[in-house]
Motif scaffolding. Structure first.
Motif, short mmCIF file in Angstrom:
data_model
loop_
_atom_site.label_atom_id
_atom_site.label_comp_id
_atom_site.label_asym_id
_atom_site.label_seq_id
_atom_site.Cartn_x
_atom_site.Cartn_y
_atom_site.Cartn_z
N ARG A 23 0.82 -1.22 0.00
CA ARG A 23 0.00 0.00 0.00
C ARG A 23 0.85 1.27 0.00
O ARG A 23 0.36 2.35 -0.30
CB ARG A 23 -0.96 0.00 1.19
CG ARG A 23 -2.04 -1.08 1.08
CD ARG A 23 -3.15 -0.88 2.12
NE ARG A 23 -3.85 0.38 1.94
CZ ARG A 23 -4.78 0.60 1.03
NH1 ARG A 23 -5.14 -0.37 0.21
NH2 ARG A 23 -5.39 1.77 0.96
N PHE A 24 2.13 1.13 0.37
CA PHE A 24 3.06 2.24 0.27
C PHE A 24 4.47 1.65 0.22
O PHE A 24 4.65 0.44 0.43
CB PHE A 24 2.92 3.22 1.44
CG PHE A 24 3.33 2.64 2.77
CD1 PHE A 24 4.59 2.88 3.30
CD2 PHE A 24 2.44 1.87 3.50
CE1 PHE A 24 4.97 2.35 4.52
CE2 PHE A 24 2.80 1.33 4.73
CZ PHE A 24 4.08 1.58 5.24
N ASP A 31 -12.43 6.58 4.18
CA ASP A 31 -11.08 6.04 4.16
C ASP A 31 -11.13 4.54 3.87
O ASP A 31 -12.19 3.90 3.97
CB ASP A 31 -10.43 6.28 5.53
CG ASP A 31 -9.04 5.70 5.65
OD1 ASP A 31 -8.10 6.34 5.16
OD2 ASP A 31 -8.90 4.61 6.22
N GLU A 58 -4.95 7.01 6.83
CA GLU A 58 -4.57 7.18 5.43
C GLU A 58 -5.27 8.40 4.83
O GLU A 58 -4.66 9.19 4.11
CB GLU A 58 -4.91 5.93 4.63
CG GLU A 58 -4.36 5.92 3.22
CD GLU A 58 -4.61 4.61 2.51
OE1 GLU A 58 -3.74 4.18 1.73
OE2 GLU A 58 -5.68 4.00 2.72
N GLN A 100 -3.62 11.48 6.37
CA GLN A 100 -2.30 11.78 5.81
C GLN A 100 -2.42 12.48 4.47
O GLN A 100 -1.72 13.46 4.21
CB GLN A 100 -1.50 10.49 5.64
CG GLN A 100 -0.16 10.73 4.95
CD GLN A 100 0.66 9.46 4.79
OE1 GLN A 100 0.82 8.72 5.74
NE2 GLN A 100 1.19 9.24 3.60
N ARG A 101 -3.32 11.99 3.63
CA ARG A 101 -3.48 12.59 2.30
C ARG A 101 -3.90 14.05 2.40
O ARG A 101 -3.38 14.92 1.71
CB ARG A 101 -4.50 11.81 1.49
CG ARG A 101 -4.64 12.31 0.05
CD ARG A 101 -5.74 11.57 -0.69
NE ARG A 101 -7.06 11.91 -0.17
CZ ARG A 101 -7.92 11.01 0.30
NH1 ARG A 101 -7.60 9.73 0.33
NH2 ARG A 101 -9.10 11.38 0.75
N CYS A 150 -0.06 3.06 6.17
CA CYS A 150 0.46 4.22 5.45
C CYS A 150 1.57 4.80 6.34
O CYS A 150 1.65 4.46 7.52
CB CYS A 150 -0.64 5.25 5.20
SG CYS A 150 -1.28 6.03 6.70
N TRP A 177 2.36 4.07 10.17
CA TRP A 177 3.48 3.14 10.33
C TRP A 177 4.50 3.65 11.35
O TRP A 177 4.93 2.91 12.24
CB TRP A 177 4.14 2.94 8.98
CG TRP A 177 4.88 1.66 8.78
CD1 TRP A 177 6.23 1.51 8.63
CD2 TRP A 177 4.33 0.34 8.66
NE1 TRP A 177 6.56 0.19 8.42
CE2 TRP A 177 5.41 -0.55 8.44
CE3 TRP A 177 3.04 -0.18 8.73
CZ2 TRP A 177 5.22 -1.92 8.29
CZ3 TRP A 177 2.86 -1.55 8.57
CH2 TRP A 177 3.93 -2.39 8.36
#
Length: 291
Positions: free
Chosen positions: A39-40, A71, A112, A115-116, A194, A198
């Motif tokens: 995913r990242f 999300d 996630e 964060q975006r 993400c 993390w």
């Protein structure tokens, strides 16, 4: 007379199975859901393995109007809830809206999404931040979106008790049913795969940094080297047994007979672990004794 709480529906979105049937087959086969993070880009971090839900295409399960405001975590939760409700044969439109509640657990929220939007804020400016950021990141959003989608307006809530959250949500649902609510959707779903989700986990020093998926998570082994972060979870439909019979629920998977929770004492306190006390309390709650 105290109401009996039964489980009538199950929905699962897990790393080792998308749907109850796939999950159960994986469990019987002993198949793990741990693998390299996709995913990242996790190559720059000490931990590079995770449990990701395979083959999940949100657009196949979530209405298009909800996609911009949800999300990945919430989409997994809403999908699991819809499957559980369908499995239980519940026609929400035929039941009293205030007689159905939702209790979910989540440890971090929709990081996630957050964060975006923060990246948009820092790199582009406030005009590029979604209005949905006001609630889409929130740890209670799973409960909110499930209750809105299925018009479940009864007593609801959210719990933050880490790994115990899913079990605790069932205990909480049982309390609502004992107070007279006929049906409560409950369970735990998380997704924090993400960088923003993390790094805080790495900072705890408890994440496994093993590179072999077969050796990364060994919880009861002398070779245990930490935990592996995962996403997904399960949602159950819990009901008053009488109400389930009255609406002719297609099946009853089991009864939630007793529940208890506790905390272990601080290390070095010389007090015994809390597990035994919790077990005794759960047995008593179920009207049972060790004998």
């Amino acid at each position: 007379m105290t109401a009996t709480t039964v489980v009538t529906g199950i929905g699962i979105t897990a790393p080792n199975g998308l749907g109850t049937e796939d999950y159960w087959k994986a469990a019987l086969d002993g198949r793990s859901g741990i693998g390299p993070v996709t995913r990242f880009d996790a190559s720059q971090y000490p931990a590079t393995l995770a449990g990701e839900v395979p083959g999940f295409v949100a657009e196949e399960h979530i209405p298009s109007r909800l996609m911009p405001q949800t999300d990945h975590m919430t989409r997994l939760a809403m999908t699991a809830a819809a499957w559980a409700i369908d499995d239980a044969g519940v026609d929400a439109a035929a039941l009293p809206e205030y007689g159905m509640g939702v209790v979910t657990a989540a440890s971090g929220g929709a990081v996630e999404f957050g964060q975006r939007e923060l990246q948009n804020l820092w790199s582009k400016g406030k005009e590029y931040v979604s209005a949905y950021q006001s609630f889409a990141w929130f740890y209670a959003v799973n409960t909110g979106q499930i209750s809105i989608r299925h018009k479940m307006r009864g007593p609801s809530g959210v719990l933050l008790t880490e790994q115990a959250g899913g079990i605790d949500s069932l205990g909480h649902a049982r309390r609502h049913i004992r107070k007279g609510i006929p049906l409560v959707v409950a369970g735990g779903v998380d997704a924090a795969l993400c960088p923003w989700g993390w790094v805080p986990q790495l900072a705890s020093g408890r994440m496994s940094t093993a590179g072999d998926p077969a050796r990364a998570y060994l919880p009861f082994s002398p070779d245990a080297c930490g935990y592996v972060a995962g996403e997904g979870g399960a949602i159950l439909v819990t009901e008053d047994a009488g109400s389930a019979r009255e609406r002719r629920a297609p099946q009853v998977y089991g009864e939630i007979a007793g529940y208890a929770a506790t905390l272990d004492p601080a290390p070095g306190s010389a007090r015994p672990p809390g597990l035994g006390r919790a077990a005794r309390n759960a047995l008593a709650d179920a009207g049972l004794t060790p004998a």
